[in-house]
Design a protein around this motif. Structure first.
Motif, PDB file in Angstrom:
ATOM      1  N   MET A   1       0.846  -1.174   0.000  1.00 40.65           N
ATOM      2  CA  MET A   1       0.000   0.000   0.000  1.00 40.65           C
ATOM      3  C   MET A   1       0.894   1.241   0.000  1.00 40.65           C
ATOM      4  N   TYR A   2       0.535   2.207  -0.820  1.00 42.02           N
ATOM      5  CA  TYR A   2       1.311   3.440  -0.927  1.00 42.02           C
ATOM      6  C   TYR A   2       0.479   4.588  -0.394  1.00 42.02           C
ATOM      7  N   PHE A   3       1.114   5.481   0.333  1.00 44.39           N
ATOM      8  CA  PHE A   3       0.450   6.676   0.830  1.00 44.39           C
ATOM      9  C   PHE A   3       1.073   7.864   0.123  1.00 44.39           C
ATOM     10  N   ASN A   4       0.243   8.645  -0.542  1.00 44.26           N
ATOM     11  CA  ASN A   4       0.766   9.772  -1.285  1.00 44.26           C
ATOM     12  C   ASN A   4       0.911  10.974  -0.371  1.00 44.26           C
ATOM     13  N   ILE A   5       2.126  11.419  -0.162  1.00 46.20           N
ATOM     14  CA  ILE A   5       2.427  12.602   0.642  1.00 46.20           C
ATOM     15  C   ILE A   5       2.216  13.809  -0.265  1.00 46.20           C
ATOM     16  N   PRO A   6       1.624  14.888   0.231  1.00 43.61           N
ATOM     17  CA  PRO A   6       1.414  16.060  -0.628  1.00 43.61           C
ATOM     18  C   PRO A   6       2.706  16.534  -1.297  1.00 43.61           C
ATOM     19  N   GLY A   7       2.619  16.834  -2.600  1.00 43.83           N
ATOM     20  CA  GLY A   7       3.774  17.319  -3.338  1.00 43.83           C
ATOM     21  C   GLY A   7       4.756  16.249  -3.750  1.00 43.83           C
ATOM     22  N   THR A   8       4.328  14.975  -3.733  1.00 42.40           N
ATOM     23  CA  THR A   8       5.224  13.886  -4.115  1.00 42.40           C
ATOM     24  C   THR A   8       4.628  13.067  -5.251  1.00 42.40           C
ATOM     25  N   LEU A  12       7.271   3.771 -10.061  1.00 42.57           N
ATOM     26  CA  LEU A  12       7.469   2.323 -10.021  1.00 42.57           C
ATOM     27  C   LEU A  12       8.459   1.980 -11.123  1.00 42.57           C
ATOM     28  N   ILE A  13       9.573   1.364 -10.748  1.00 46.42           N
ATOM     29  CA  ILE A  13      10.630   1.034 -11.701  1.00 46.42           C
ATOM     30  C   ILE A  13      10.709  -0.476 -11.814  1.00 46.42           C
ATOM     31  N   LYS A  14      10.493  -0.981 -13.029  1.00 42.58           N
ATOM     32  CA  LYS A  14      10.526  -2.424 -13.280  1.00 42.58           C
ATOM     33  C   LYS A  14      11.767  -2.759 -14.099  1.00 42.58           C
ATOM     34  N   ASN A  15      12.500  -3.775 -13.651  1.00 42.53           N
ATOM     35  CA  ASN A  15      13.705  -4.219 -14.346  1.00 42.53           C
ATOM     36  C   ASN A  15      13.359  -5.409 -15.236  1.00 42.53           C
ATOM     37  N   GLY A  45      12.882  -7.732 -11.030  1.00 39.82           N
ATOM     38  CA  GLY A  45      12.356  -7.109  -9.816  1.00 39.82           C
ATOM     39  C   GLY A  45      11.821  -5.716 -10.093  1.00 39.82           C
ATOM     40  N   GLN A  46      11.349  -5.085  -9.038  1.00 39.78           N
ATOM     41  CA  GLN A  46      10.854  -3.719  -9.151  1.00 39.78           C
ATOM     42  C   GLN A  46      11.013  -3.001  -7.823  1.00 39.78           C
ATOM     43  N   VAL A  47      11.086  -1.665  -7.889  1.00 41.11           N
ATOM     44  CA  VAL A  47      11.161  -0.835  -6.693  1.00 41.11           C
ATOM     45  C   VAL A  47      10.243   0.364  -6.884  1.00 41.11           C
ATOM     46  N   VAL A  48       9.821   0.931  -5.765  1.00 42.32           N
ATOM     47  CA  VAL A  48       9.037   2.165  -5.798  1.00 42.32           C
ATOM     48  C   VAL A  48       9.864   3.252  -5.127  1.00 42.32           C
ATOM     49  N   LYS A  49      10.003   4.386  -5.801  1.00 45.39           N
ATOM     50  CA  LYS A  49      10.701   5.552  -5.253  1.00 45.39           C
ATOM     51  C   LYS A  49       9.712   6.712  -5.249  1.00 45.39           C
ATOM     52  N   THR A  50       9.930   7.650  -4.342  1.00 43.89           N
ATOM     53  CA  THR A  50       9.063   8.824  -4.241  1.00 43.89           C
ATOM     54  C   THR A  50       9.889  10.079  -4.472  1.00 43.89           C
ATOM     55  N   LEU A  51       9.432  10.890  -5.418  1.00 47.77           N
ATOM     56  CA  LEU A  51      10.088  12.164  -5.698  1.00 47.77           C
ATOM     57  C   LEU A  51       9.335  13.280  -4.990  1.00 47.77           C
ATOM     58  N   VAL A  52      10.065  14.177  -4.343  1.00 45.96           N
ATOM     59  CA  VAL A  52       9.462  15.352  -3.714  1.00 45.96           C
ATOM     60  C   VAL A  52       9.500  16.478  -4.748  1.00 45.96           C
ATOM     61  N   LEU A  53       8.324  16.949  -5.150  1.00 43.82           N
ATOM     62  CA  LEU A  53       8.235  17.947  -6.215  1.00 43.82           C
ATOM     63  C   LEU A  53       7.696  19.281  -5.739  1.00 43.82           C
ATOM     64  N   SER A  54       7.463  19.429  -4.450  1.00 41.29           N
ATOM     65  CA  SER A  54       6.782  20.613  -3.940  1.00 41.29           C
ATOM     66  C   SER A  54       7.520  21.917  -4.238  1.00 41.29           C
ATOM     67  N   LEU A  89       4.174   7.287 -12.026  1.00 47.03           N
ATOM     68  CA  LEU A  89       4.861   6.914 -13.258  1.00 47.03           C
ATOM     69  C   LEU A  89       5.328   5.474 -13.146  1.00 47.03           C
ATOM     70  N   ILE A  90       5.263   4.756 -14.247  1.00 45.37           N
ATOM     71  CA  ILE A  90       5.779   3.390 -14.304  1.00 45.37           C
ATOM     72  C   ILE A  90       6.870   3.368 -15.366  1.00 45.37           C
ATOM     73  N   LEU A  91       8.094   3.035 -14.936  1.00 44.27           N
ATOM     74  CA  LEU A  91       9.234   2.951 -15.843  1.00 44.27           C
ATOM     75  C   LEU A  91       9.601   1.486 -16.026  1.00 44.27           C
ATOM     76  N   GLU A  92       9.544   1.014 -17.257  1.00 46.30           N
ATOM     77  CA  GLU A  92       9.936  -0.360 -17.571  1.00 46.30           C
ATOM     78  C   GLU A  92      11.267  -0.302 -18.311  1.00 46.30           C
ATOM     79  N   ILE A  93      12.308  -0.820 -17.644  1.00 45.99           N
ATOM     80  CA  ILE A  93      13.659  -0.755 -18.198  1.00 45.99           C
ATOM     81  C   ILE A  93      13.989  -2.080 -18.873  1.00 45.99           C
ATOM     82  N   SER A  94      14.373  -1.992 -20.135  1.00 45.68           N
ATOM     83  CA  SER A  94      14.824  -3.165 -20.875  1.00 45.68           C
ATOM     84  C   SER A  94      16.193  -2.846 -21.470  1.00 45.68           C
TER      85      SER A  94
END
Length: 111
Positions: A1-8, A12-15, A45-54, A89-94
């Motif tokens: 479960m992901y919680f969206n922090i304001p301004g973020t 999702l990055i998939k390898n 595998g995959q990872v989730v990262k959060t960018l702060v854009l505020s 955003l979902i990034l699929e890296i090949s």
């Protein structure tokens, strides 16, 4: 479960390269000197990262950076990064011909 922090924005990055990815970075205007490091994504595998854009004042590009044979490579993976658009955003890296290739999709609905 992901919680969206304001301004973020969640990314999702998939390898899909068939091998472990090490030392790749996400960078955008304002964090070039301190990019968001992704130390390892296991094969398939995959990872989730959060960018702060505020603090972003305008629209900018999101870049994926990595090193290939000691040479820094940059790929623009999204060219409309802004603090107003917080969809995931979902990034699929090949891999193609020894270079990374990224397919970017935007989750159309907000969670």
């Amino acid at each position: 479960m992901y919680f969206n922090i304001p301004g973020t924005k969640d990314i999702l990055i998939k390898n899909l390269t068939g091998e472990d990815l090490k030392d790749i970075y996400l960078s955008f205007e304002g964090i070039e000197k301190h990019p968001l490091k992704i130390s390892n994504i296991r094969k398939d595998g995959q990872v989730v990262k959060t960018l702060v854009l505020s603090y972003l004042n305008g629209v900018t590009e999101l870049k994926l950076c990595y090193y290939n044979d000691g040479q820094k490579q940059e790929i623009v993976v999204y060219n409309e990064l802004s603090k107003k658009d917080l969809r995931k955003l979902i990034l699929e890296i090949s891999k193609e011909n020894g270079k990374l290739k990224v397919r970017t999709t935007v989750e159309e609905k907000y969670i």
